[in-house]
Scaffold this active site. Structure first.
Site, PDB file in Angstrom:
ATOM      1  N   CYS A 194      13.493  10.289   7.560  1.00  0.00           N
ATOM      2  CA  CYS A 194      13.455   9.776   8.985  1.00  0.00           C
ATOM      3  C   CYS A 194      14.647  10.242   9.968  1.00  0.00           C
ATOM      4  O   CYS A 194      14.479  10.354  11.047  1.00  0.00           O
ATOM      5  CB  CYS A 194      12.977   8.502   9.046  1.00  0.00           C
ATOM      6  SG  CYS A 194      14.295   7.507   8.006  1.00  0.00           S
ATOM      7  N   LYS A 246       0.686  -1.192   0.058  1.00  0.00           N
ATOM      8  CA  LYS A 246      -0.009   0.083   0.057  1.00  0.00           C
ATOM      9  C   LYS A 246       0.996   1.317   0.169  1.00  0.00           C
ATOM     10  O   LYS A 246       1.442   1.692   0.910  1.00  0.00           O
ATOM     11  CB  LYS A 246      -0.856   0.056   1.200  1.00  0.00           C
ATOM     12  CG  LYS A 246      -1.951   1.123   0.985  1.00  0.00           C
ATOM     13  CD  LYS A 246      -1.555   2.239   2.076  1.00  0.00           C
ATOM     14  CE  LYS A 246      -2.260   3.497   2.124  1.00  0.00           C
ATOM     15  NZ  LYS A 246      -1.937   4.440   1.297  1.00  0.00           N
ATOM     16  N   GLU A 297       8.761   1.106  11.340  1.00  0.00           N
ATOM     17  CA  GLU A 297       9.952   1.997  10.986  1.00  0.00           C
ATOM     18  C   GLU A 297       9.254   3.601  11.111  1.00  0.00           C
ATOM     19  O   GLU A 297       8.686   4.018  10.324  1.00  0.00           O
ATOM     20  CB  GLU A 297      10.739   1.890   9.738  1.00  0.00           C
ATOM     21  CG  GLU A 297      11.151   0.638   9.348  1.00  0.00           C
ATOM     22  CD  GLU A 297      12.669   0.213  10.222  1.00  0.00           C
ATOM     23  OE1 GLU A 297      12.961   1.293  10.852  1.00  0.00           O
ATOM     24  OE2 GLU A 297      12.765  -0.853  10.538  1.00  0.00           O
ATOM     25  N   GLU A 300       2.290   8.532  14.962  1.00  0.00           N
ATOM     26  CA  GLU A 300       0.752   8.330  15.255  1.00  0.00           C
ATOM     27  C   GLU A 300       0.086   7.154  14.447  1.00  0.00           C
ATOM     28  O   GLU A 300      -0.843   6.586  15.086  1.00  0.00           O
ATOM     29  CB  GLU A 300       0.332   9.784  14.819  1.00  0.00           C
ATOM     30  CG  GLU A 300       0.606  10.997  15.517  1.00  0.00           C
ATOM     31  CD  GLU A 300       2.154  11.391  15.060  1.00  0.00           C
ATOM     32  OE1 GLU A 300       2.637  11.254  14.108  1.00  0.00           O
ATOM     33  OE2 GLU A 300       3.012  11.663  15.831  1.00  0.00           O
ATOM     34  N   GLY A 352       1.792   4.475  13.298  1.00  0.00           N
ATOM     35  CA  GLY A 352       2.118   3.334  13.873  1.00  0.00           C
ATOM     36  C   GLY A 352       1.591   2.925  15.087  1.00  0.00           C
ATOM     37  O   GLY A 352       1.240   1.596  15.393  1.00  0.00           O
ATOM     38  N   GLY A 406       6.445   5.062   8.624  1.00  0.00           N
ATOM     39  CA  GLY A 406       5.602   6.223   8.689  1.00  0.00           C
ATOM     40  C   GLY A 406       5.645   6.913   9.911  1.00  0.00           C
ATOM     41  O   GLY A 406       6.717   6.895  10.644  1.00  0.00           O
ATOM     42  N   SER A 407       4.703   7.550  10.179  1.00  0.00           N
ATOM     43  CA  SER A 407       4.685   8.301  11.370  1.00  0.00           C
ATOM     44  C   SER A 407       4.296   7.621  12.774  1.00  0.00           C
ATOM     45  O   SER A 407       3.648   6.592  12.597  1.00  0.00           O
ATOM     46  CB  SER A 407       3.530   9.468  11.190  1.00  0.00           C
ATOM     47  OG  SER A 407       2.187   8.906  11.034  1.00  0.00           O
ATOM     48  N   GLU A 440       9.634  15.901  15.449  1.00  0.00           N
ATOM     49  CA  GLU A 440       9.949  15.879  14.217  1.00  0.00           C
ATOM     50  C   GLU A 440       9.474  16.666  13.196  1.00  0.00           C
ATOM     51  O   GLU A 440       8.111  16.682  13.061  1.00  0.00           O
ATOM     52  CB  GLU A 440       9.745  14.282  13.696  1.00  0.00           C
ATOM     53  CG  GLU A 440      10.330  14.148  12.321  1.00  0.00           C
ATOM     54  CD  GLU A 440       9.885  12.663  11.812  1.00  0.00           C
ATOM     55  OE1 GLU A 440       8.667  12.329  12.165  1.00  0.00           O
ATOM     56  OE2 GLU A 440      10.822  12.205  11.315  1.00  0.00           O
TER      57      GLU A 440
HETATM   58  P1  NAD Z   1       2.385   8.512   7.467  1.00  0.00           P
HETATM   59  O1  NAD Z   1       2.200   7.648   8.888  1.00  0.00           O
HETATM   60  O2  NAD Z   1       1.091   9.700   7.347  1.00  0.00           O
HETATM   61  O3  NAD Z   1       1.783   7.686   6.343  1.00  0.00           O
HETATM   62  C1  NAD Z   1       2.651   6.275   5.949  1.00  0.00           C
HETATM   63  C2  NAD Z   1       1.578   5.263   5.317  1.00  0.00           C
HETATM   64  O4  NAD Z   1       0.387   4.951   6.072  1.00  0.00           O
HETATM   65  C3  NAD Z   1       0.727   6.073   3.848  1.00  0.00           C
HETATM   66  O5  NAD Z   1       0.771   5.128   3.102  1.00  0.00           O
HETATM   67  C4  NAD Z   1      -0.527   6.094   4.397  1.00  0.00           C
HETATM   68  O6  NAD Z   1      -1.380   5.995   3.828  1.00  0.00           O
HETATM   69  C5  NAD Z   1      -0.608   5.095   5.599  1.00  0.00           C
HETATM   70  N1  NAD Z   1      -1.799   4.907   6.726  1.00  0.00           N
HETATM   71  C6  NAD Z   1      -2.301   6.226   7.175  1.00  0.00           C
HETATM   72  N2  NAD Z   1      -3.186   5.900   7.818  1.00  0.00           N
HETATM   73  C7  NAD Z   1      -3.171   4.580   8.184  1.00  0.00           C
HETATM   74  C8  NAD Z   1      -4.040   3.661   9.025  1.00  0.00           C
HETATM   75  N3  NAD Z   1      -4.885   4.070   9.721  1.00  0.00           N
HETATM   76  N4  NAD Z   1      -3.760   2.338   8.938  1.00  0.00           N
HETATM   77  C9  NAD Z   1      -2.979   1.930   8.115  1.00  0.00           C
HETATM   78  N5  NAD Z   1      -2.087   2.752   7.176  1.00  0.00           N
HETATM   79  C10 NAD Z   1      -2.256   3.985   7.265  1.00  0.00           C
HETATM   80  O7  NAD Z   1       3.451   8.991   7.407  1.00  0.00           O
HETATM   81  P2  NAD Z   1       4.175   9.885   6.019  1.00  0.00           P
HETATM   82  O8  NAD Z   1       3.636  11.235   6.170  1.00  0.00           O
HETATM   83  O9  NAD Z   1       3.755   9.275   4.631  1.00  0.00           O
HETATM   84  O10 NAD Z   1       5.667   9.644   6.125  1.00  0.00           O
HETATM   85  C11 NAD Z   1       6.387  10.553   6.914  1.00  0.00           C
HETATM   86  C12 NAD Z   1       6.851   9.620   8.318  1.00  0.00           C
HETATM   87  O11 NAD Z   1       7.614   8.464   7.923  1.00  0.00           O
HETATM   88  C13 NAD Z   1       7.928  10.438   9.077  1.00  0.00           C
HETATM   89  O12 NAD Z   1       7.385  10.276  10.636  1.00  0.00           O
HETATM   90  C14 NAD Z   1       9.126   9.799   8.945  1.00  0.00           C
HETATM   91  O13 NAD Z   1       9.953   9.819   9.982  1.00  0.00           O
HETATM   92  C15 NAD Z   1       8.731   8.439   8.884  1.00  0.00           C
HETATM   93  N6  NAD Z   1       9.837   7.467   8.237  1.00  0.00           N
HETATM   94  C16 NAD Z   1      10.422   6.466   8.783  1.00  0.00           C
HETATM   95  C17 NAD Z   1      11.507   5.895   8.265  1.00  0.00           C
HETATM   96  C18 NAD Z   1      12.505   4.929   9.039  1.00  0.00           C
HETATM   97  O14 NAD Z   1      13.163   4.235   8.451  1.00  0.00           O
HETATM   98  N7  NAD Z   1      12.132   4.897  10.323  1.00  0.00           N
HETATM   99  C19 NAD Z   1      11.685   6.071   6.900  1.00  0.00           C
HETATM  100  C20 NAD Z   1      10.833   7.097   6.077  1.00  0.00           C
HETATM  101  C21 NAD Z   1      10.033   7.636   6.760  1.00  0.00           C
END
Ligand code: NAD
Length: 494
Positions: free
Chosen positions: A301, A192, A267, A248, A250, A245-246, A398
């Site tokens: 990140c 996804k 992550e 929140e 996670g 992702g974020s 962040e």
């Molecule tokens: P995000 O958490 O908003 O979204 C990430 C993904 O999750 C998207 O595909 C989104 O559609 C999906 N998503 C949203 N709500 C969901 C739900 N309720 N259930 C399941 N999936 C859902 O993050 P973003 O804005 O796309 O990315 C930025 C974040 O990612 C930053 O916090 C960054 O630090 C982190 N990040 C971490 C790493 C790492 O390796 N640790 C690498 C890259 C980015």
């Protein structure tokens, strides 16, 4: 300003994207789409299928069928390795286009993904291919079973059908951090991608087909997180959720997938410290810190945006960073000489500016950049704050933009204490010429990856992941492959 051109298109054309399920492209079950906007021109550049529960179900069934007895499950590790290697070759063949797709969607200077993301993605696939026939068990000496001698050994089995949920900041590289290891382990997947960046994942799935990976092993469902992402986390056919992702989201994933006992790896974000001691090579440290703050508009990140500097050199070093920030040429990333494009979307633009206003209100001094007024495109100014302390929100949160906060310290102990005073623990850097101190400090930092005189060394062979709020589990390297396996022990009386 010109509309940025996605690969294969002339300006103004709109790419129409569909899911990739069971080896076929398809629209969403209700025909709805999502629009993708250029962060440079704010014009629509693409539309993607807006996934529904039916679409998710179709994709999980396709992945399930392959895992539960399809041709994929019958392949040996060596055969899987050959297919993953072929995929790596195809990604290498199309690397420039794939890099440009990712860059076009988030307004990044194309040279960055061409130089970092794609080589890393290709290496990750090749490294994973090498593990596919080396996923071994152990024999474990025991005291026997109820007085009888016995032999016990372990097997590593693929965990099952994986949901891979990916962010927008480095989409193809992160997709490959998941795809390579999970294919090596023998799993199948529904990917996804982020709403903003589905292009490269869809192309990658088609390259899987071209490489000879059976249809249904790799599926992509595009759409929103709260429909497609959530449905994957709740679907009974999913065995593991791997999420980047974020924090929140996670947390939300732990709430949805956790009670169902799905395996989860996360992550998440970071607020990584870079510690500059007074014996450091300041020119190298300033260059490394600037890269750690400005690379991908700070949307990384591991961005090293908490700059902890020994008090004796803090003012000099802050000025060096401010000089670096002022020299960055911001503009349309497709124009010659531009080093930094806009941030990826309106929400990011507002977030970055909100933090800049908060930093000023909290009493930090802006040495370079500052709040940006919106014109066309989500451009922000590279910003350096000095006279800050570690309790300010610009030091704790962040920001995910090109904003760094310089904080001074008096001695090693204080540097470590400030560095570790964060809810995050993804990466950290120590800049010093004293090697004993470098290792001593590295050993005490709460971070998944510590660079000594280098920022965020990422490599396909090195485990990547965070302490504390930065995540659960590790990706890449052997740790990444094993995270897609279950360990089973077998005991026989001898
Ligand atoms: P995000 O958490 O908003 O979204 C990430 C993904 O999750 C998207 O595909 C989104 O559609 C999906 N998503 C949203 N709500 C969901 C739900 N309720 N259930 C399941 N999936 C859902 O993050 P973003 O804005 O796309 O990315 C930025 C974040 O990612 C930053 O916090 C960054 O630090 C982190 N990040 C971490 C790493 C790492 O390796 N640790 C690498 C890259 C980015």
């Amino acid at each position: 300003m010109n509309t940025p051109v996605l690969p294969g298109l002339s300006g103004g054309q709109i790419v129409e994207l569909q899911h990739f399920i069971g080896g076929k492209s398809c629209a969403s079950s209700d025909g709805e789409t999502l629009q993708i906007f250029s962060p440079v021109s704010e014009q629509i550049i693409a539309s993607s299928a807006r996934g529904t529960l039916d679409d998710v179900n179709l994709a999980v069934c396709a992945a399930r069928a392959q895992f539960d007895g399809g041709p994929w499950r019958k392949l040996s590790g060596a055969q899987r390795g050959v297919l993953i290697s072929k995929l790596a070759d195809l990604v290498e063949r199309d690397a420039e286009q794939l890099a440009d797709m990712d860059a076009g969607c988030i307004g990044r200077v194309p040279i960055e993904p061409r130089l970092l993301d794609l080589p890393n993605a290709i290496e990750t696939l090749r490294h994973s291919a090498g593990w596919a026939d080396k996923i071994e068990g152990r024999t474990i000496p025991t005291s026997g079973y109820m007085g009888q001698p016995s032999l016990s050994y372990t097997l590593r089995e693929p965990v099952g059908v994986v949901a891979a949920i990916v962010p927008w900041n480095t989409p193809l590289m992160i997709t490959c951090w998941k795809l390579g290891p999970l294919l090596a382990a023998g799993c199948t997947v529904v990917i996804k991608p982020s709403e903003e960046t589905p292009l490269s994942a869809l192309r990658l799935a088609k390259l899987c087909q071209e490489a000879g990976i059976p249809d249904g092993v790799v599926n992509v469902v595009t759409g929103t997180g709260n429909v497609v992402g959530k449905a994957l986390c709740e679907h009974p056919g999913i065995d593991k959720v791997t999420f980047t992702g974020s924090p929140e989201v996670g947390r939300e994933i732990q709430r949805t997938a956790g009670p169902l006992f799905k395996r989860i790896s996360l992550e998440l974000g970071g607020k990584s410290p870079q510690i500059i001691f007074d014996d450091a090579n300041l020119a190298a440290a300033a260059q490394g810190c600037a890269m750690g703050v400005f690379f991908n508009q700070g949307q990384i990140c591991a961005a090293g945006t908490r700059i902890l500097v020994h008090r004796d050199i803090a003012s000099q070093f802050a000025q060096m960073l401010a000089g670096a920030a002022k020299s960055v040429k911001v503009g349309n990333p497709l124009e010659e000489g531009v080093q930094m494009g806009p941030v990826a979307k309106k929400g990011q633009f507002e977030r970055v500016n909100r933090y800049i206003r908060q930093g000023i209100a909290d009493g930090a001094t802006v040495l370079a950049g500052g709040e940006t007024q919106h014109q066309t495109g989500w451009f922000v100014q590279p910003t350096i704050f000095a006279d800050a302390n570690n309790d300010m929100s610009i030091a704790q949160d962040e920001i995910f933009g090109p904003v760094a906060t310089v904080i001074s310290f008096d001695d090693e102990e204080e540097a470590i204490r400030i560095a570790n005073h964060s809810r995050y623990g993804l990466a950290a850097t120590v800049w010093t010429t004293d090697s004993a101190r470098a290792h001593r400090v590295a050993g005490k930092l709460c971070a998944g990856a510590v660079g000594i005189n280098c920022w965020a060394p990422i490599d396909a062979r090195l485990p990547w992941g965070g302490f504390k709020t930065s995540g659960l589990g590790r990706e890449c390297g052997l740790s990444g492959v094993l995270s897609y396996t279950e360990e089973k022990v077998i005991t026989v009386l001898t």
